[in-house]
Structure formats: structure tokens, C-alpha cells
Design an enzyme around this catalytic site. Structure first.
Site, PDB file in Angstrom:
ATOM      1  N   CYS A 131      -9.766   2.251  24.263  1.00  0.00           N
ATOM      2  CA  CYS A 131      -8.354   1.995  24.098  1.00  0.00           C
ATOM      3  C   CYS A 131      -7.994   1.616  22.835  1.00  0.00           C
ATOM      4  O   CYS A 131      -6.613   1.771  22.410  1.00  0.00           O
ATOM      5  CB  CYS A 131      -7.677   0.934  25.129  1.00  0.00           C
ATOM      6  SG  CYS A 131      -8.111  -0.872  24.782  1.00  0.00           S
ATOM      7  N   ASP A 142      14.150   6.965 -11.841  1.00  0.00           N
ATOM      8  CA  ASP A 142      13.949   8.020 -12.368  1.00  0.00           C
ATOM      9  C   ASP A 142      12.587   8.054 -13.382  1.00  0.00           C
ATOM     10  O   ASP A 142      12.144   8.975 -13.873  1.00  0.00           O
ATOM     11  CB  ASP A 142      14.994   8.750 -13.210  1.00  0.00           C
ATOM     12  CG  ASP A 142      15.529   7.752 -14.295  1.00  0.00           C
ATOM     13  OD1 ASP A 142      14.891   6.752 -14.343  1.00  0.00           O
ATOM     14  OD2 ASP A 142      16.176   8.323 -15.337  1.00  0.00           O
ATOM     15  N   GLU A 143      11.702   7.015 -13.441  1.00  0.00           N
ATOM     16  CA  GLU A 143      10.727   6.895 -14.383  1.00  0.00           C
ATOM     17  C   GLU A 143       9.448   6.715 -13.233  1.00  0.00           C
ATOM     18  O   GLU A 143       9.552   6.463 -11.901  1.00  0.00           O
ATOM     19  CB  GLU A 143      10.656   5.681 -15.181  1.00  0.00           C
ATOM     20  CG  GLU A 143      11.721   5.754 -16.160  1.00  0.00           C
ATOM     21  CD  GLU A 143      11.880   4.571 -17.257  1.00  0.00           C
ATOM     22  OE1 GLU A 143      10.753   3.889 -17.339  1.00  0.00           O
ATOM     23  OE2 GLU A 143      12.941   4.087 -17.434  1.00  0.00           O
ATOM     24  N   CYS A 184     -10.835  -4.036  -8.227  1.00  0.00           N
ATOM     25  CA  CYS A 184     -12.122  -4.055  -7.912  1.00  0.00           C
ATOM     26  C   CYS A 184     -12.654  -4.437  -6.414  1.00  0.00           C
ATOM     27  O   CYS A 184     -12.252  -5.918  -6.290  1.00  0.00           O
ATOM     28  CB  CYS A 184     -13.032  -4.597  -9.020  1.00  0.00           C
ATOM     29  SG  CYS A 184     -15.101  -4.317  -8.408  1.00  0.00           S
ATOM     30  N   CYS A 227     -17.526  -4.967 -13.938  1.00  0.00           N
ATOM     31  CA  CYS A 227     -18.845  -5.239 -13.227  1.00  0.00           C
ATOM     32  C   CYS A 227     -19.448  -3.688 -12.941  1.00  0.00           C
ATOM     33  O   CYS A 227     -20.604  -3.965 -12.567  1.00  0.00           O
ATOM     34  CB  CYS A 227     -18.677  -6.256 -11.770  1.00  0.00           C
ATOM     35  SG  CYS A 227     -17.687  -5.065 -10.467  1.00  0.00           S
ATOM     36  N   CYS A 271     -12.272  -6.744  25.197  1.00  0.00           N
ATOM     37  CA  CYS A 271     -11.144  -5.938  24.964  1.00  0.00           C
ATOM     38  C   CYS A 271     -10.187  -6.717  26.048  1.00  0.00           C
ATOM     39  O   CYS A 271     -10.555  -6.370  27.312  1.00  0.00           O
ATOM     40  CB  CYS A 271     -11.216  -4.641  25.182  1.00  0.00           C
ATOM     41  SG  CYS A 271      -9.609  -3.894  25.241  1.00  0.00           S
ATOM     42  N   CYS A 319     -11.919  -1.505  19.964  1.00  0.00           N
ATOM     43  CA  CYS A 319     -12.379  -1.096  21.633  1.00  0.00           C
ATOM     44  C   CYS A 319     -12.498   0.426  21.351  1.00  0.00           C
ATOM     45  O   CYS A 319     -11.509   1.185  20.997  1.00  0.00           O
ATOM     46  CB  CYS A 319     -11.368  -1.517  22.624  1.00  0.00           C
ATOM     47  SG  CYS A 319     -11.995  -0.766  24.189  1.00  0.00           S
ATOM     48  N   CYS A 334      -8.629  -3.371  28.466  1.00  0.00           N
ATOM     49  CA  CYS A 334      -9.481  -2.387  29.322  1.00  0.00           C
ATOM     50  C   CYS A 334     -10.622  -3.150  29.928  1.00  0.00           C
ATOM     51  O   CYS A 334     -11.125  -2.689  30.817  1.00  0.00           O
ATOM     52  CB  CYS A 334      -9.651  -1.141  28.842  1.00  0.00           C
ATOM     53  SG  CYS A 334     -11.026  -1.111  27.301  1.00  0.00           S
TER      54      CYS A 334
END
Length: 105
Positions: free
Chosen positions: A7, A85-86, A94, A69, A20, A4, A23
């Protein structure tokens, strides 16, 4: 999925249009958009809505090149595969063919 403009709530089908329930805003579905929506039945504001399908994209996208592709739009996400820590591993998928690969570091 449409939202919407007043809102920001999700527009849901009601008697052949998008409505909606917060509202009251209504929007007609154009011929081009009809193929994007499968409206099985109208819903009321008291029903739970579950959106399903593989066309819903919630991952961030980036420009890149799918080696399968040739498409130039990719979804991506990060996963911590090893110790904290790595470096994390970045995955790419895709948006056209679904080919998925990873890049470490």
C-alpha cells in the site's frame, strides 16, 4: 525508512519487526538493516510518529564532484536570491561530508 510494498505506507516497528498499520504487512529487519534503525519502543496506529535524524534525504541528488572529499554524489536545491527577473542560485551539498557551496546562473 521502509515502505510497504502493498500500500506504500511507512513501515513502523512493532514487537521487533516492521509492520504496516494500514494493510497488516510485516517484514523482519535484517542484521544489516538493524544499524539503520533505532527502535526505542513499539508504536500503535493511534500515535503520532515523528521521524528525526540527519540520514533522511529529501533533496534531489546529482552526480558531481565534492572539491573537499572527492565524493561524487551531491544534493542540490534552488533559491531565488535576487530579483525575479534574474537567475536563481543553485546550492550543492556533498552527501558524504556535508560540504555546501553555491553556483549562480
Amino acid at each position: 525508512m521502509k515502505f510497504c510494498p502493498n500500500c506504500g505506507k511507512v513501515l513502523l516497528p512493532k514487537q521487533g519487526i516492521l509492520h504496516c498499520y494500514d494493510c497488516g504487512y510485516e517484514q523482519k529487519v535484517t542484521e544489516n538493516e538493524k544499524q539503520d534503525y533505532i527502535i526505542e519502543k513499539d508504536v500503535s496506529d493511534k500515535q503520532n510518529i515523528i521521524v528525526t535524524g540527519d540520514k533522511i534525504n529529501t533533496l534531489p541528488t546529482t552526480k558531481g564532484l565534492c572539491y573537499r572529499c572527492g565524493n561524487r554524489e551531491l544534493e542540490w536545491w534552488l533559491i531565488q536570491m535576487r530579483k525575479a527577473d534574474e537567475a536563481e542560485t543553485r546550492f550543492y551539498r556533498c552527501t558524504k561530508c556535508g560540504n555546501t557551496w553555491r553556483r549562480s546562473g
